[in-house]
Each structure stands twice: as structure tokens, then as C-alpha cells.
Write an enzyme that holds these catalytic residues in place. Structure first.
Site, PDB file in Angstrom:
ATOM      1  CG  ASP A  30     -21.526 -19.994  35.148  1.00 27.26           C
ATOM      2  OD1 ASP A  30     -20.474 -19.489  34.742  1.00 27.26           O
ATOM      3  OD2 ASP A  30     -22.414 -20.427  34.377  1.00 27.26           O
ATOM      4  CG  ASN A  87     -12.004 -19.869  30.208  1.00 24.26           C
ATOM      5  OD1 ASN A  87     -11.093 -20.687  30.288  1.00 24.26           O
ATOM      6  ND2 ASN A  87     -13.252 -20.161  30.533  1.00 24.26           N
ATOM      7  N   GLY A  93     -11.677 -20.093  25.019  1.00 25.32           N
ATOM      8  CA  GLY A  93     -13.136 -20.123  24.961  1.00 25.32           C
ATOM      9  C   GLY A  93     -13.812 -19.034  25.770  1.00 25.32           C
ATOM     10  CD  GLN A  94     -12.416 -13.328  27.952  1.00 28.62           C
ATOM     11  OE1 GLN A  94     -11.302 -13.305  27.433  1.00 28.62           O
ATOM     12  NE2 GLN A  94     -12.862 -12.373  28.748  1.00 28.62           N
ATOM     13  CG  HIS A 100     -15.690 -14.169  33.651  1.00 30.03           C
ATOM     14  ND1 HIS A 100     -15.579 -13.465  32.468  1.00 30.03           N
ATOM     15  CD2 HIS A 100     -15.812 -15.474  33.302  1.00 30.03           C
ATOM     16  CE1 HIS A 100     -15.649 -14.319  31.447  1.00 30.03           C
ATOM     17  NE2 HIS A 100     -15.774 -15.538  31.933  1.00 30.03           N
ATOM     18  CG  HIS A 102     -15.137 -19.705  35.343  1.00 32.68           C
ATOM     19  ND1 HIS A 102     -16.397 -19.989  34.878  1.00 32.68           N
ATOM     20  CD2 HIS A 102     -14.523 -19.003  34.352  1.00 32.68           C
ATOM     21  CE1 HIS A 102     -16.552 -19.486  33.649  1.00 32.68           C
ATOM     22  NE2 HIS A 102     -15.425 -18.887  33.312  1.00 32.68           N
TER      23      HIS A 102
END
Ligand code: 5GP
Ligand code: ZN
Length: 114
Positions: A30, A87, A93-94, A100, A102
Site C-alpha cells: 500500500d 472495505n 470508506g472504500q 482489494h 488489506h
């Protein structure tokens, strides 16, 4: 040219150092890490979010989890532990509309999440 940021990473139009790659999944660090280990694991195929997965896509989900297992071993967090976060939609809060996971590790995480 695709407008999707992560599709552009898949196509190598935007550089990202791949930590894991197979025919259907790629993983990279990230850009704004929230932990000592913060890897994004994504399907190469564009799927916007969990709610956009079709039954034909379900093999992607197992491929992603296989990639997570390989990454946890490679990154040395198999025993110490890690957190997976996906998310999905506005309340979560995407920010990037390409599915994806995390993979977060290297510190203790609180619960409940923020
Ligand atoms: P979300 O909030 O959608 O779950 O997470 C999107 C993630 O993508 C964020 O953690 C953000 O730091 C990361 N990100 C955004 N743009 C880029 C980029 O260009 N490269 C990389 N490697 N990560 C990115
Ligand atoms: Zn995409």
C-alpha cells in the site's frame, strides 16, 4: 486506457512492486501503509467490491486467500498474526472501486476497528 487505478497497476501502467503474482491475483505494498506490513491483494480481473462478486468469480476469492497464505509465510507473519480488511462501500470508506484485501501485520491491532 482504463480509468480504474488498480486495473492500471495490473496492466503495469502504474508501477507497483509485486510481492506475489499468479494468473489471477497480484499483491503489492500500500502506498500509505497503516502498519509495518500493509499489502493490497487484488484480483487481476476488475470486480468493484464484494457485492459485485458473481458465483463465477468465487474461485477468485479462494485464489486471493491462497495468495494471503503465501504472503503471510513470505513476510514472516504466519505465526504472529495479521488482519485482513475488505472495505465495501461508503460506510466502510472504500476509496478504490476494485476489490482489494488489506493484509495488515507487524503490530497489535485494536478491536473494535475505528
Ligand atoms: P480502501 O480505502 O479503498 O479500502 O483502500 C484503498 C487503498 O489503496 C488505500 O489504503 C490507499 O493507500 C491505497 N492506494 C491508493 N492509491 C494507490 C496507489 O497508487 N498505489 C498503491 N500501492 N496503493 C494505493
Ligand atoms: Zn479495476
Amino acid at each position: 486506457m482504463s480509468a480504474c487505478l488498480f486495473c492500471r497497476i495490473v496492466k503495469k501502467e502504474i508501477p507497483a512492486n509485486a510481492l506475489y503474482e499468479d494468473e489471477s491475483v497480484i499483491a503489492f505494498n500500500d502506498v500509505n501503509p497503516q502498519a509495518p506490513v500493509h499489502v493490497l491483494v487484488i484480483p487481476k480481473e476488475h470486480v468493484a467490491r464484494v457485492m459485485a462478486l458473481s458465483s463465477e468469480d468465487l474461485s477468485l476469492v479462494s485464489s486471493i486467500h491462497r495468495a494471503v497464505q503465501e504472503l503471510a509465510k513470505k513476510l514472516g507473519v504466519r505465526e504472529s498474526g495479521f488482519r485482513l480488511v475488505v472495505n465495501n462501500g461508503p460506510d466502510a470508506g472504500q476509496a478504490v472501486d476494485h476489490l482489494h484485501y488489506h493484509l495488515l501485520a507487524g503490530r497489535k491491532f485494536g478491536w473494535p476497528p475505528g
